[in-house]
Design an enzyme around this catalytic site. Structure first.
Site, PDB file in Angstrom:
ATOM      1  N   ASN A 186      37.220  35.823  24.759  1.00  0.00           N
ATOM      2  CA  ASN A 186      36.913  37.035  25.535  1.00  0.00           C
ATOM      3  C   ASN A 186      35.907  37.917  24.801  1.00  0.00           C
ATOM      4  O   ASN A 186      35.734  39.079  25.134  1.00  0.00           O
ATOM      5  CB  ASN A 186      38.184  37.855  25.766  1.00  0.00           C
ATOM      6  CG  ASN A 186      39.255  37.065  26.494  1.00  0.00           C
ATOM      7  OD1 ASN A 186      38.964  36.380  27.468  1.00  0.00           O
ATOM      8  ND2 ASN A 186      40.481  37.149  26.022  1.00  0.00           N
ATOM      9  N   HIS A 223      47.953  42.440  34.990  1.00  0.00           N
ATOM     10  CA  HIS A 223      48.311  41.849  33.696  1.00  0.00           C
ATOM     11  C   HIS A 223      49.803  42.017  33.374  1.00  0.00           C
ATOM     12  O   HIS A 223      50.428  43.004  33.765  1.00  0.00           O
ATOM     13  CB  HIS A 223      47.482  42.540  32.611  1.00  0.00           C
ATOM     14  CG  HIS A 223      47.499  41.860  31.292  1.00  0.00           C
ATOM     15  ND1 HIS A 223      48.282  42.302  30.251  1.00  0.00           N
ATOM     16  CD2 HIS A 223      46.842  40.785  30.833  1.00  0.00           C
ATOM     17  CE1 HIS A 223      48.091  41.525  29.196  1.00  0.00           C
ATOM     18  NE2 HIS A 223      47.219  40.595  29.522  1.00  0.00           N
ATOM     19  N   GLU A 252      43.570  46.223  37.748  1.00  0.00           N
ATOM     20  CA  GLU A 252      42.602  45.929  36.688  1.00  0.00           C
ATOM     21  C   GLU A 252      41.200  46.201  37.254  1.00  0.00           C
ATOM     22  O   GLU A 252      41.028  46.237  38.468  1.00  0.00           O
ATOM     23  CB  GLU A 252      42.715  44.457  36.257  1.00  0.00           C
ATOM     24  CG  GLU A 252      44.036  44.156  35.592  1.00  0.00           C
ATOM     25  CD  GLU A 252      44.147  42.711  35.075  1.00  0.00           C
ATOM     26  OE1 GLU A 252      43.126  42.086  34.768  1.00  0.00           O
ATOM     27  OE2 GLU A 252      45.288  42.226  34.998  1.00  0.00           O
ATOM     28  N   SER A 296      41.769  39.414  34.823  1.00  0.00           N
ATOM     29  CA  SER A 296      41.648  38.567  33.640  1.00  0.00           C
ATOM     30  C   SER A 296      41.693  37.076  33.944  1.00  0.00           C
ATOM     31  O   SER A 296      41.076  36.287  33.243  1.00  0.00           O
ATOM     32  CB  SER A 296      42.746  38.919  32.638  1.00  0.00           C
ATOM     33  OG  SER A 296      44.017  38.819  33.231  1.00  0.00           O
ATOM     34  N   ASP A 338      43.036  49.349  34.391  1.00  0.00           N
ATOM     35  CA  ASP A 338      42.973  48.635  33.113  1.00  0.00           C
ATOM     36  C   ASP A 338      41.676  47.826  33.135  1.00  0.00           C
ATOM     37  O   ASP A 338      41.566  46.838  33.853  1.00  0.00           O
ATOM     38  CB  ASP A 338      44.205  47.728  33.004  1.00  0.00           C
ATOM     39  CG  ASP A 338      44.165  46.820  31.782  1.00  0.00           C
ATOM     40  OD1 ASP A 338      43.109  46.713  31.127  1.00  0.00           O
ATOM     41  OD2 ASP A 338      45.199  46.187  31.486  1.00  0.00           O
ATOM     42  N   HIS A 353      38.517  43.736  30.770  1.00  0.00           N
ATOM     43  CA  HIS A 353      37.433  42.748  30.861  1.00  0.00           C
ATOM     44  C   HIS A 353      36.127  43.314  31.393  1.00  0.00           C
ATOM     45  O   HIS A 353      35.140  42.598  31.494  1.00  0.00           O
ATOM     46  CB  HIS A 353      37.883  41.557  31.714  1.00  0.00           C
ATOM     47  CG  HIS A 353      39.038  40.839  31.108  1.00  0.00           C
ATOM     48  ND1 HIS A 353      38.881  39.846  30.163  1.00  0.00           N
ATOM     49  CD2 HIS A 353      40.371  41.010  31.255  1.00  0.00           C
ATOM     50  CE1 HIS A 353      40.069  39.423  29.780  1.00  0.00           C
ATOM     51  NE2 HIS A 353      40.994  40.116  30.433  1.00  0.00           N
ATOM     52  N   LYS A 408      38.368  42.432  23.457  1.00  0.00           N
ATOM     53  CA  LYS A 408      37.464  41.565  24.224  1.00  0.00           C
ATOM     54  C   LYS A 408      36.016  41.882  23.858  1.00  0.00           C
ATOM     55  O   LYS A 408      35.612  41.546  22.753  1.00  0.00           O
ATOM     56  CB  LYS A 408      37.790  41.716  25.700  1.00  0.00           C
ATOM     57  CG  LYS A 408      39.017  40.854  26.045  1.00  0.00           C
ATOM     58  CD  LYS A 408      40.194  41.568  26.554  1.00  0.00           C
ATOM     59  CE  LYS A 408      41.391  40.638  26.664  1.00  0.00           C
ATOM     60  NZ  LYS A 408      42.585  41.326  27.123  1.00  0.00           N
TER      61      LYS A 408
HETATM   62  C1  LIG Z   1      44.038  41.377  27.121  1.00  0.00           C
HETATM   63  C2  LIG Z   1      44.561  42.318  28.142  1.00  0.00           C
HETATM   64  C3  LIG Z   1      45.473  43.324  27.813  1.00  0.00           C
HETATM   65  C4  LIG Z   1      46.116  43.400  26.461  1.00  0.00           C
HETATM   66  O1  LIG Z   1      45.265  43.963  25.569  1.00  0.00           O
HETATM   67  P1  LIG Z   1      45.511  43.676  24.008  1.00  0.00           P
HETATM   68  O2  LIG Z   1      44.698  44.717  23.358  1.00  0.00           O
HETATM   69  O3  LIG Z   1      45.033  42.285  23.768  1.00  0.00           O
HETATM   70  O4  LIG Z   1      46.967  43.842  23.775  1.00  0.00           O
HETATM   71  C5  LIG Z   1      45.831  44.231  28.773  1.00  0.00           C
HETATM   72  N1  LIG Z   1      45.334  44.148  30.022  1.00  0.00           N
HETATM   73  C6  LIG Z   1      44.482  43.177  30.382  1.00  0.00           C
HETATM   74  C7  LIG Z   1      43.972  43.129  31.770  1.00  0.00           C
HETATM   75  C8  LIG Z   1      44.076  42.225  29.450  1.00  0.00           C
HETATM   76  O5  LIG Z   1      43.264  41.242  29.815  1.00  0.00           O
END
Ligand SMILES: *Cc1c(COP(=O)(O)O)cnc(C)c1O
Length: 384
Positions: free
Chosen positions: A47, A133, A175, A179, A204, A207, A236
């Site tokens: 990522n 997620h 999101e 993801s 969130d 990505h 990421k």
């Molecule tokens: C990777 C991810 C997370 C978690 O983040 P980390 O910092 O790796 O704990 C949360 N939400 C989404 C959509 C993700 O892809």
């Protein structure tokens, strides 16, 4: 059933379903190539979309930060772990994304848990996109608030949920870029409906941040939406790890007073905050890399249209090839591995049953020839 029998039964079910998960030991990773067990592979499963985890400026910043402030924070931010590097980074993130405040968390997982545990009380409701997620859905299913999921990326489905009366507060969760599917949420429509229902929107953008939008400001900036709560993560495109919650002044104060994930957890190392400042500087200037990544995405999609597996409607660096069956997805991943490509088969329960896929991710570190080689290998695998 005792623990031991329960564990054995669960493991057996996992194995039988072709859903066994493993953690390969990575010997080397330069963003483009991986070395595992002495073999080199073209890397299509990370990522690290801009290759920043390998960037000399970040590595130098981390080293200098450690030289000045040590290897670790030594305490929670509420005690003595909140260094000037943390404070500066929070201010820079807030300014960059147009919020009053940013609060750092050690991970996106912790940030999402903190927000949902703190906000969603008895009588409240959480309306979450079905494909949100695990860190969001897990928290949402463990709080007293009711959790209802709406159909993926369907504002009409959210509208139907919102039409049901609720005496408490409403938190809508999505999101920015999903993801496992790589598609973008219709943020403007979601935000408008949420506002009309007096709810709050949590986006969130794990990505999207760094990868899209002017200066890499992410999905919300690109779609001109300002959610009440924005979560950005640094594992990421930022190439490091950690996360931040962007919000208004009072919400930030509330989190500092009451968020247990902040209060009872050691702050990220100051050197990491220093590295993240360097990452932010790079991201703000990375238009050329973002453009290159978009060109690689186009090239991949054009080539993959000829393959027998369906390509999901994604414009992002996440380009899943839908295979369906677990065993076939695993076999395809294995076939590609033999041909020198590292990609992972993503299977239920991470994705819905019957939608096992190869999750192919592209980065600005790739070259056009890498994409062409991958397409050729996929085409060979298809004709077998
Ligand atoms: C990777 C991810 C997370 C978690 O983040 P980390 O910092 O790796 O704990 C949360 N939400 C989404 C959509 C993700 O892809």
């Amino acid at each position: 059933m005792g623990w031991q029998q329960q564990i054995q039964a669960a493991l057996q079910t996992r194995r039988a379903a072709d859903a066994w998960r493993q953690r390969p030991v990575i010997e080397q990773n330069d963003g483009r190539w991986l070395q595992v067990a002495g073999e080199r592979y073209l890397h299509f499963s990370g990522n690290d979309y801009l290759g920043l985890s390998q960037h000399p400026a970040l590595i130098r910043a981390w080293q200098q930060g450690a030289a000045q402030s040590g290897a670790g924070a030594g305490a929670s931010g509420h005690v003595s772990g909140h260094s000037r590097y943390h404070a500066e980074l929070e201010q820079q993130l807030a300014d960059w994304l147009g919020y009053s405040r940013a609060l750092l968390f050690i991970s996106g997982f912790a940030a999402n848990q903190a927000l949902i545990h703190l906000l969603a009380g008895k009588g409240d409701r959480i309306l979450a996109d079905k494909l949100s997620h695990a860190s969001l859905l897990d928290a949402a299913s463990h709080v007293p608030a009711t959790l209802r999921r709406f159909t993926h990326n369907q504002p009409a489905s959210l509208a139907a949920r919102l039409a049901t009366p609720c005496a408490g507060n409403t938190l809508v969760v999505t999101e920015g870029i999903f993801s496992m599917d790589g598609d973008s949420a219709p943020l403007a429509a979601l935000a408008q409906q949420t506002r009309a229902a007096d709810g709050w929107l949590l986006v969130d953008d794990a990505h999207g941040i760094g990868v899209i939008g002017e200066q890499g400001r992410g999905s919300c900036w690109q779609q001109q939406v300002k959610p009440e709560l924005l979560v950005v993560t640094f594992g990421k495109a930022f190439g490091v790890s950690g996360a931040a919650v962007l919000c208004d002044e009072e919400t930030a104060d509330y989190l500092v007073q009451f968020a247990r994930h902040l209060i009872y957890s050691t702050a990220m190392p100051p050197a990491q905050a220093c590295a993240l400042q360097a990452a932010l500087r790079e991201i703000q200037q990375a238009d050329a890399q973002r453009q290159k990544l978009q060109q690689l995405i186009q090239r991949f999609r054009q080539g993959a249209a000829a393959l027998p597996w369906s390509l999901l409607p994604s414009a992002s660096a996440i380009q899943p090839l839908l295979v369906g069956d677990n065993g076939r997805a695993l076999a395809l991943a294995q076939r590609l591995r033999t041909a020198g490509f590292w990609l992972t088969a993503i299977r239920p329960p991470t994705v819905p049953p019957g939608t096992a896929r190869l999750r192919i991710t592209l980065t600005a570190r790739h070259e056009e020839q890498d994409i062409d080689r991958l397409l050729e290998a996929l085409s060979d695998a298809a004709s077998e």
